[in-house]
Design an enzyme around this catalytic site. Structure first.
Site, PDB file in Angstrom:
ATOM      1  N   TRP A   1       0.812  -1.228   0.000  1.00 19.79           N
ATOM      2  CA  TRP A   1       0.000   0.000   0.000  1.00 19.79           C
ATOM      3  C   TRP A   1       0.845   1.279   0.000  1.00 19.79           C
ATOM      4  CZ3 TRP A   1      -5.120  -0.073   3.310  1.00 19.79           C
ATOM      5  CH2 TRP A   1      -6.038  -0.887   2.656  1.00 19.79           C
ATOM      6  N   LYS A   2       2.138   1.142   0.197  1.00 24.40           N
ATOM      7  CA  LYS A   2       3.008   2.321   0.273  1.00 24.40           C
ATOM      8  C   LYS A   2       2.416   3.309   1.298  1.00 24.40           C
ATOM      9  CE  LYS A   2       4.377   1.207  -4.364  1.00 24.40           C
ATOM     10  NZ  LYS A   2       5.017   1.586  -5.591  1.00 24.40           N
TER      11      LYS A   2
ATOM     12  N   HIS B   1      13.011  -2.197  -0.927  1.00 24.43           N
ATOM     13  CA  HIS B   1      12.193  -1.669  -2.028  1.00 24.43           C
ATOM     14  C   HIS B   1      12.907  -0.460  -2.639  1.00 24.43           C
ATOM     15  CE1 HIS B   1       8.908   0.164  -4.247  1.00 24.43           C
ATOM     16  NE2 HIS B   1       8.272  -0.982  -4.151  1.00 24.43           N
TER      17      HIS B   1
ATOM     18  N   GLU C   1      11.688  -6.485  -9.263  1.00 31.68           N
ATOM     19  CA  GLU C   1      10.943  -5.303  -9.693  1.00 31.68           C
ATOM     20  C   GLU C   1      11.858  -4.390 -10.501  1.00 31.68           C
ATOM     21  OE1 GLU C   1       7.405  -4.413  -6.942  1.00 31.68           O
ATOM     22  OE2 GLU C   1       9.147  -3.601  -5.954  1.00 31.68           O
TER      23      GLU C   1
ATOM     24  N   GLY D   1       5.065   1.590 -10.863  1.00 31.99           N
ATOM     25  CA  GLY D   1       4.163   2.742 -10.885  1.00 31.99           C
ATOM     26  C   GLY D   1       4.157   3.508 -12.197  1.00 31.99           C
TER      27      GLY D   1
HETATM   28  P1  PGA Z   1       3.068  -0.787  -8.811  1.00 25.98           P
HETATM   29  O1  PGA Z   1       4.091  -0.878  -7.590  1.00 25.98           O
HETATM   30  O2  PGA Z   1       2.281  -2.076  -8.848  1.00 25.98           O
HETATM   31  O3  PGA Z   1       2.206   0.403  -8.499  1.00 25.98           O
HETATM   32  O4  PGA Z   1       3.873  -0.612 -10.053  1.00 25.98           O
HETATM   33  C1  PGA Z   1       4.806  -2.066  -7.349  1.00 25.98           C
HETATM   34  C2  PGA Z   1       5.686  -1.911  -6.146  1.00 25.98           C
HETATM   35  O5  PGA Z   1       6.203  -0.823  -5.897  1.00 25.98           O
HETATM   36  O6  PGA Z   1       5.922  -2.874  -5.401  1.00 25.98           O
END
Ligand code: PGA
Length: 264
Positions: free
Chosen positions: A12-13, A98, A168, A174
């Site tokens: 969820w950040k 992350h 990632e 994002g």
């Molecule tokens: P996102 O983010 O699905 O919005 O690209 C992935 C993440 O940061 O783990």
């Protein structure tokens, strides 16, 4: 934690509120209770720190996650949250490294090493995030960069523990521009092999793909043999969308069998 299941991990950040959390958990746990096939997956929510204690579903396959742990075990470190505190709150998994932590909070290699160690000491599984940036990707340095990112945190660790690895690519996070599923599969296959440097049996290590996964593209990732799940930011905030991602991982084996036998 075994690799028999697929993992759908919500990150969820810095988003959400108590009500949103309550609604999300209610909808997801109801879906899991009503649909036994969902119980074969591991669904996890890495909520912002203040909400972690509220993540009570009573559903064992819905895991409790955090986005951060202090590299320090405890003491006079204002603002920090230790692995032991997360353990006290029954946290199952914690994101480590992350790219947003590295970019905005200058998290260093030695901090990541210490975070892994702290989590393993209390029996929490880290979700170690690795990934190359756009420039490195274009230069064909992906494998080199990922090997380096793994070596610098796993080499000479006093004791390795259970791990979830999230690949990632930074430019895919994002951005709405995910890596092609076949490219992600190639990288995952490489990771599966290279993990044998540190783990005698890398097979139980779930390999997640992250970066702009959404309900439209998720099934393509779910079909790849070395993609054991997804780490999802934006598309995880809405419980309906999150459950659509999970659904794709239930259907993938069925689609794969049909395709292999020439049915589809
Ligand atoms: P996102 O983010 O699905 O919005 O690209 C992935 C993440 O940061 O783990």
């Amino acid at each position: 934690m075994q690799n028999s299941s697929k993992y759908i991990v919500a990150n969820w950040k810095q988003h959400g509120c108590q009500q949103m959390l309550a609604d999300w958990l209610t909808q997801v746990s109801q879906a899991v209770t009503q649909k036994p096939s969902l119980q074969h997956l591991r669904l996890a929510l890495c909520a912002p720190m203040p909400y972690i204690a509220m993540q009570h579903t009573g559903v064992p396959s819905v895991l409790r996650g955090a986005q951060y742990v202090s590299p320090y075990q405890g003491g006079a470190y204002t603002g920090e949250v230790s692995a032991r505190m997360l353990q006290d709150l029954a946290v199952d998994i914690v994101l480590v490294g992350h790219s947003e932590r590295r970019q905005w909070f200058n998290e260093t290699t030695s901090q990541r090493r210490a975070q892994l160690h702290a989590l393993w000491c209390v029996g929490i599984t880290p979700v170690l995030c690795i990934g190359e940036n756009a420039e490195q990707h274009l230069q064909g340095l992906t494998e080199q960069v990922l090997t380096q990112q793994l070596s610098e945190v796993l080499d000479d660790q006093p004791q390795l523990g259970p791990l979830i690895l999230a690949y990632e690519p930074i430019f895919a996070i994002g951005s709405g521009h995910p890596l092609l599923p076949v490219e992600a599969q190639q990288v995952h296959n490489f990771l599966r092999n290279i993990l044998a440097r540190w783990y005698t049996d890398p097979l139980p290590i779930p390999l997640l793909y992250g970066g702009s996964v959404n309900p439209d593209n998720v099934s393509h990732y779910a079909l790849q043999p070395d993609i054991d799940g997804v780490l999802v930011g934006g598309a995880s905030l809405n419980p309906t969308t999150f459950l659509q991602l999970a659904q794709a991982f239930i259907q993938a084996p069925i689609v794969r069998i049909k395709t292999d036998s020439g049915v589809a």
